[in-house]
Scaffold this motif. Sequence first.
Motif, mmCIF file in Angstrom:
data_model
loop_
_atom_site.group_PDB
_atom_site.id
_atom_site.type_symbol
_atom_site.label_atom_id
_atom_site.label_comp_id
_atom_site.label_asym_id
_atom_site.label_seq_id
_atom_site.Cartn_x
_atom_site.Cartn_y
_atom_site.Cartn_z
ATOM 1 N N MET A 168 0.844 -1.189 0.000
ATOM 2 C CA MET A 168 0.000 0.000 0.000
ATOM 3 C C MET A 168 0.884 1.245 0.000
ATOM 4 S SD MET A 168 -2.816 1.234 2.812
ATOM 5 C CE MET A 168 -1.543 1.610 4.025
ATOM 6 N N GLU A 199 -4.755 6.833 -0.550
ATOM 7 C CA GLU A 199 -4.120 5.521 -0.425
ATOM 8 C C GLU A 199 -4.313 4.725 -1.697
ATOM 9 O OE1 GLU A 199 -5.581 3.470 2.965
ATOM 10 O OE2 GLU A 199 -4.712 4.853 4.415
ATOM 11 N N HIS A 256 -3.961 0.862 -2.997
ATOM 12 C CA HIS A 256 -3.752 -0.550 -2.701
ATOM 13 C C HIS A 256 -3.367 -1.238 -4.012
ATOM 14 C CE1 HIS A 256 -5.399 -0.253 1.378
ATOM 15 N NE2 HIS A 256 -6.223 0.640 0.856
ATOM 16 N N ASP A 258 -2.606 -3.691 -6.843
ATOM 17 C CA ASP A 258 -3.083 -4.999 -7.301
ATOM 18 C C ASP A 258 -2.129 -5.476 -8.394
ATOM 19 O OD1 ASP A 258 -4.300 -7.197 -8.425
ATOM 20 O OD2 ASP A 258 -6.301 -6.317 -8.513
ATOM 21 N N ASP A 308 3.209 -6.109 -2.295
ATOM 22 C CA ASP A 308 3.614 -6.513 -0.948
ATOM 23 C C ASP A 308 4.084 -7.967 -0.937
ATOM 24 O OD1 ASP A 308 2.908 -4.017 0.088
ATOM 25 O OD2 ASP A 308 0.827 -4.636 0.367
#
Length: 209
Positions: A1, A55, A57, A59, A126
Amino acid sequence: MKKAVATAKTIDDAVQKALLELGVPRERATIQVLEEPSRGLFGLIGAKDAKVQVEFHFDPVAQGRDFLQDVLSNMKVNAKVETRTNEEGMLFDIQGTNLGIIIGRRGQTLDSLQYLVNVVANRHADKHVRITLDAENYRLRRKETLEQLADRVAKKALSTKRDVRLEPMSAAERKVIHAFLQKRADVVTFSEGDEPNRYIVIAPKEASR
């Protein structure tokens, strides 16, 4: 993130500033307004800028798919990319017609595209995702060809009682041959040489090193 905090005269301007800092599109971001803007007394005294937190995230699958679709579009290839899971991670199946330009000689173009897609997809991920590219069922057809080659060369090594060296192959193709012949008790395989000229040697077991 990834996240960024930005301030500006308006909420929209602050959001755009944060998106620009992150380098991501608005539709893939979560926006939180931390402080509303205010004009202050007479529009000057005590004026306060808007403050937002954006933010992103990441993918990796969507990022890799979008990158591949853009590459295909730039190559003027009319194809779509379908994604599904496989035993190694994710499979990107390129579907269309006349995809030879995507596959290339012995799958070299497909392998190069696969490398680039993995780099882009995992750049900010991540957790690493392994992505395999395929087109016109090339991977299965190539696997069958390599296994047939391995069987023929193993028989040759046994009949001549000599080591037989194959031509240089990619690590993925060498893995197919190693795996196919691993279950045999009469031959062994090992790799020699340096990339990109690393090759497999198939040897009778009694003559193996």
